[in-house]
Design an enzyme around this catalytic site. Structure first.
Site, PDB file in Angstrom:
ATOM      1  N   SER A   1       0.787  -1.040   0.158  1.00  0.00           N
ATOM      2  CA  SER A   1       0.133   0.084  -0.028  1.00  0.00           C
ATOM      3  C   SER A   1       0.973   0.970  -0.025  1.00  0.00           C
ATOM      4  CB  SER A   1      -0.837  -0.017   1.264  1.00  0.00           C
ATOM      5  OG  SER A   1      -0.219   0.093   2.526  1.00  0.00           O
TER       6      SER A   1
ATOM      7  N   HIS B   1       1.089   4.307   6.696  1.00  0.00           N
ATOM      8  CA  HIS B   1       0.381   5.265   5.792  1.00  0.00           C
ATOM      9  C   HIS B   1       1.096   6.678   6.044  1.00  0.00           C
ATOM     10  CE1 HIS B   1      -2.827   2.649   4.320  1.00  0.00           C
ATOM     11  NE2 HIS B   1      -1.673   2.044   3.897  1.00  0.00           N
TER      12      HIS B   1
ATOM     13  N   ASP C   1      -8.034   6.186   4.683  1.00  0.00           N
ATOM     14  CA  ASP C   1      -7.954   5.072   5.521  1.00  0.00           C
ATOM     15  C   ASP C   1      -9.393   4.929   6.432  1.00  0.00           C
ATOM     16  OD1 ASP C   1      -5.606   4.182   4.459  1.00  0.00           O
ATOM     17  OD2 ASP C   1      -4.443   5.024   6.247  1.00  0.00           O
TER      18      ASP C   1
END
Length: 172
Positions: free
Chosen positions: A49, A90, A115
């Site tokens: 990701s 992230h 998210d």
């Protein structure tokens, strides 16, 4: 080869050496946790990701000492979601407000959406307290060892068995 096990004193010494190695590794981990103010100062990227910034298997080093300092948009952070035990790596893409109560929105660089679906139920944003640490350094692909050990449990058992045998059968 097994004759070294016949001497109880030598067997006890080897067992203590093995315990010393394990306790030293544990103390180093705890020392690093205290120094970085992070419960998990080193994490492995488990998914794609965050590509191209980080690949699956990269080993990340975290720093959480700046807990009073503002967290900025663009900063790559590792956070835990309430009720889940897997750290997520992230980037902060939006920030609402300022200070420790600022609301943060994160997104993986390789993901199409933010998210919000990953957050806990009734949680729309992250707060600074949810962040385990900010990424300060990384080593590419080193974390693949831990990924392989978690995906193939028999490898973990075999590796621990071999290490234990090496310590016990080692001659000085």
């Amino acid at each position: 080869m097994l004759s070294s096990l016949g001497n109880p004193r030598q067997a006890a010494t080897q067992l203590l050496n093995f315990a010393l190695i394990l306790s030293t590794a544990f103390m180093m981990w705890k020392g690093l946790s205290v120094a970085t103010d992070s419960p998990s100062p080193i994490v492995v990227v488990l998914s794609g990701s965050m590509e191209p910034a980080f690949q699956r298997g990269d080993l990340l080093f975290l720093w959480n000492r700046n807990i009073v300092q503002e967290t900025d948009v663009g900063e790559i952070v590792v956070y835990n979601v309430k009720g889940k035990d897997i750290p997520i790596v992230h980037r902060i893409v939006r920030k609402f407000g300022a200070g420790p109560k600022a609301k943060l929105l994160t997104k993986g660089d390789n993901n199409a959406a933010d998210d919000t679906e990953l957050y806990a139920k009734d949680q729309d944003y992250l707060e600074r307290k949810d962040i385990i640490g900010s990424v300060v350094a990384y080593i590419p692909f080193v974390g693949y060892v831990t990924i392989m050990l978690s995906e193939h449990p028999w490898m973990k058992t075999a590796m621990l068995g071999i290490m234990g045998l090496m310590v016990v059968l080692q001659r000085e």
